[in-house]
Design an enzyme around this catalytic site. Structure first.
Site, mmCIF file in Angstrom:
data_model
loop_
_atom_site.group_PDB
_atom_site.id
_atom_site.type_symbol
_atom_site.label_atom_id
_atom_site.label_comp_id
_atom_site.label_asym_id
_atom_site.label_seq_id
_atom_site.Cartn_x
_atom_site.Cartn_y
_atom_site.Cartn_z
ATOM 1 N N SER A 1 -13.007 4.583 4.378
ATOM 2 C CA SER A 1 -13.675 4.198 5.625
ATOM 3 C C SER A 1 -14.924 5.051 5.844
ATOM 4 O O SER A 1 -14.964 6.218 5.450
ATOM 5 C CB SER A 1 -12.714 4.364 6.810
ATOM 6 O OG SER A 1 -11.895 3.220 6.937
ATOM 7 N N ASP B 1 -9.071 0.902 6.259
ATOM 8 C CA ASP B 1 -8.148 0.710 7.373
ATOM 9 C C ASP B 1 -8.703 1.344 8.644
ATOM 10 O O ASP B 1 -8.865 0.688 9.676
ATOM 11 C CB ASP B 1 -6.781 1.318 7.016
ATOM 12 C CG ASP B 1 -5.703 0.971 8.046
ATOM 13 O OD1 ASP B 1 -6.009 0.264 9.020
ATOM 14 O OD2 ASP B 1 -4.552 1.411 7.875
ATOM 15 N N ASN C 1 -10.318 0.544 -0.310
ATOM 16 C CA ASN C 1 -9.365 0.441 0.809
ATOM 17 C C ASN C 1 -10.004 0.854 2.127
ATOM 18 O O ASN C 1 -10.534 1.969 2.234
ATOM 19 C CB ASN C 1 -8.186 1.384 0.568
ATOM 20 C CG ASN C 1 -7.259 0.902 -0.515
ATOM 21 O OD1 ASN C 1 -7.556 -0.058 -1.224
ATOM 22 N ND2 ASN C 1 -6.120 1.557 -0.646
ATOM 23 N N ASP D 1 0.852 -1.190 0.000
ATOM 24 C CA ASP D 1 0.000 0.000 0.000
ATOM 25 C C ASP D 1 0.896 1.251 0.000
ATOM 26 O O ASP D 1 1.813 1.367 0.820
ATOM 27 C CB ASP D 1 -0.853 -0.053 1.280
ATOM 28 C CG ASP D 1 -1.994 0.937 1.282
ATOM 29 O OD1 ASP D 1 -2.425 1.362 0.200
ATOM 30 O OD2 ASP D 1 -2.482 1.256 2.393
ATOM 31 N N HIS D 2 0.650 2.161 -0.901
ATOM 32 C CA HIS D 2 1.398 3.426 -0.971
ATOM 33 C C HIS D 2 2.918 3.259 -1.043
ATOM 34 O O HIS D 2 3.654 3.942 -0.299
ATOM 35 C CB HIS D 2 1.039 4.347 0.217
ATOM 36 C CG HIS D 2 -0.375 4.819 0.178
ATOM 37 N ND1 HIS D 2 -0.815 5.779 -0.687
ATOM 38 C CD2 HIS D 2 -1.471 4.415 0.878
ATOM 39 C CE1 HIS D 2 -2.115 5.967 -0.521
ATOM 40 N NE2 HIS D 2 -2.535 5.142 0.408
HETATM 41 P P1 13P Z 1 -9.060 4.851 5.449
HETATM 42 O O1 13P Z 1 -8.173 5.674 6.322
HETATM 43 O O2 13P Z 1 -10.264 5.641 5.006
HETATM 44 O O3 13P Z 1 -9.467 3.558 6.057
HETATM 45 O O4 13P Z 1 -8.242 4.515 4.093
HETATM 46 C C1 13P Z 1 -7.297 3.485 4.063
HETATM 47 C C2 13P Z 1 -6.461 3.504 2.823
HETATM 48 O O5 13P Z 1 -6.747 4.159 1.848
HETATM 49 C C3 13P Z 1 -5.265 2.657 2.818
HETATM 50 O O6 13P Z 1 -4.494 2.885 1.676
HETATM 51 O O1 G3H Z 2 -3.104 4.782 3.634
HETATM 52 C C1 G3H Z 2 -2.774 4.558 4.760
HETATM 53 C C2 G3H Z 2 -3.161 3.299 5.460
HETATM 54 O O2 G3H Z 2 -4.291 3.519 6.268
HETATM 55 C C3 G3H Z 2 -1.999 2.754 6.232
HETATM 56 O O3 G3H Z 2 -1.716 3.568 7.305
HETATM 57 O O4 G3H Z 2 0.712 4.153 7.065
HETATM 58 O O5 G3H Z 2 -0.470 4.280 9.299
HETATM 59 O O6 G3H Z 2 0.045 2.053 8.254
HETATM 60 P P1 G3H Z 2 -0.242 3.511 8.029
HETATM 61 ZN ZN ZN Z 3 -4.514 4.839 0.882
#
Ligand code: 13P
Ligand code: G3H
Ligand code: ZN
Length: 322
Positions: free
Chosen positions: A227, A269, A267, A95-96
């Protein structure tokens, strides 16, 4: 020596997205850093027979150790089979990812999919970086997600004051020049639990999504920051000593509409973080003498599983698709 995700029992996102596009639903992409989150994801997905993308951020990798996370994903496939899910459709996704080197390291260590997020770079640099990752990843049959447009809020170490919506006129050129397999877009979602100002009307720009879909028909679109920040869970956090005033997320009906369009991956989280925190705070407040971590992490895991089942069935529509 490089390890192929295929040896870990994982799949890339190609088939998942093809079916999601045709079936008008979206694949859940749930972030994880620890065992309870992983257990909740796998039990929820095995029970609902939902394909799933296990997401590892750079922060998660630093927190939990990337080798451990990879073997947790391999263990998750085995666990899913033991739970009676004959052919688990599970992807392990970065992710990212922000550099070529990070993407390369994940590809070589068993990830089946990576995101290269060049959205904070100027357009040409984003194209160049994304193409470099795609060219490398495709040699290993690993799928790649790119991003155009900037989400408001914080993404790992980078933060933006306001949204820079994806420009529909750029998407076709970006997809063609880079060869990406999916594209994350900015249409008003944002990371974290505070997505809209109190009193405002929480709305995402489904009109921009429709315009993008027109330019690249049938191409898989990804929504980050999706979310919904369930208010019943926020209320439990606040009731038991938390402080999450004015936490507002994306209305679920809007996500449902997006899932029925070209959006193939959503996504989530923050909602999981809130569900866990609410359950843990409740145990701490009601049973202050408890000190066995299983007694509070267990309820947190149960609450997380229920949240994921709800998302799968009522928001993404991915149940019985794997
Ligand atoms: P939320 O913070 O809205 O759950 O998004 C998570 C996300 O985009 C992880 O890449
Ligand atoms: O995009 C971000 C995700 O919610 C992951 O968050 O970088 O705190 O693990 P994090
Ligand atoms: Zn994200």
């Amino acid at each position: 020596m490089a390890i192929s995700y295929k040896n870990l029992g994982l799949v890339n996102t190609k088939e998942m997205f093809k079916k999601a596009m045709a079936g008008k639903y979206a694949i859940p992409a749930f972030n994880f850093n620890n065992m309870e989150q992983m257990q909740a994801i796998i039990t929820a997905c095995a029970e609902t027979k939902s394909p799933v993308i296990l997401q590892v951020s750079k922060g998660a990798r630093d927190y939990a150790n990337q080798t451990l996370l990879k073997y947790m994903a391999q263990g998750a496939v085995q666990m899913a089979k033991e739970l009676g899910w004959e052919n688990p459709q599970i992807a392990l996704h970065l992710d990212h990812g922000d550099t070529f080197e990070l993407a390369q390291s994940c590809i070589e260590s068993g990830f089946s999919s990576v995101m290269i997020d060049g959205s904070h770079h100027p357009y040409e640099k984003n194209v160049e970086l994304t193409k470099k990752v795609v060219d490398f990843a495709h040699k290993y049959d690993v799928t790649v997600e790119g991003e155009l447009g900037i989400l408001a809020g914080i993404e790992d170490e980078v933060s933006a004051e306001s949204h820079t919506y994806t420009k529909p006129e750029e998407v076709e050129d970006f997809v063609k020049k880079t060869g990406v397999d999916s594209l994350a877009i900015s249409i008003g979602t944002s990371h974290g639990a505070y997505k809209f100002k109190p009193g405002s009307n929480p709305q995402i720009r489904l009109d921009i999504l429709a315009e993008i879909e027109k330019r690249i028909p049938g191409f898989p679109i990804v929504l980050h920051g999706a979310s919904s920040v369930p208010q019943d869970l926020v209320a439990i956090v606040n009731k038991f000593g938390g402080k999450m005033d004015d936490a507002i997320g994306i209305p679920e009906d809007q996500l449902r509409k997006a899932a029925a369009s070209a959006v193939c991956k959503i996504n989530i989280d923050s909602d999981g973080r809130i569900a866990m925190t609410a359950a843990i705070r409740k145990v701490f407040a009601e049973k202050p003498s408890e000190f066995d971590p299983r007694k509070y992490l267990g309820p947190a895991r149960d609450s997380l599983k229920q949240l994921y089942i709800h998302k799968i069935k009522n928001v993404l529509g991915s149940d019985n698709k794997a």
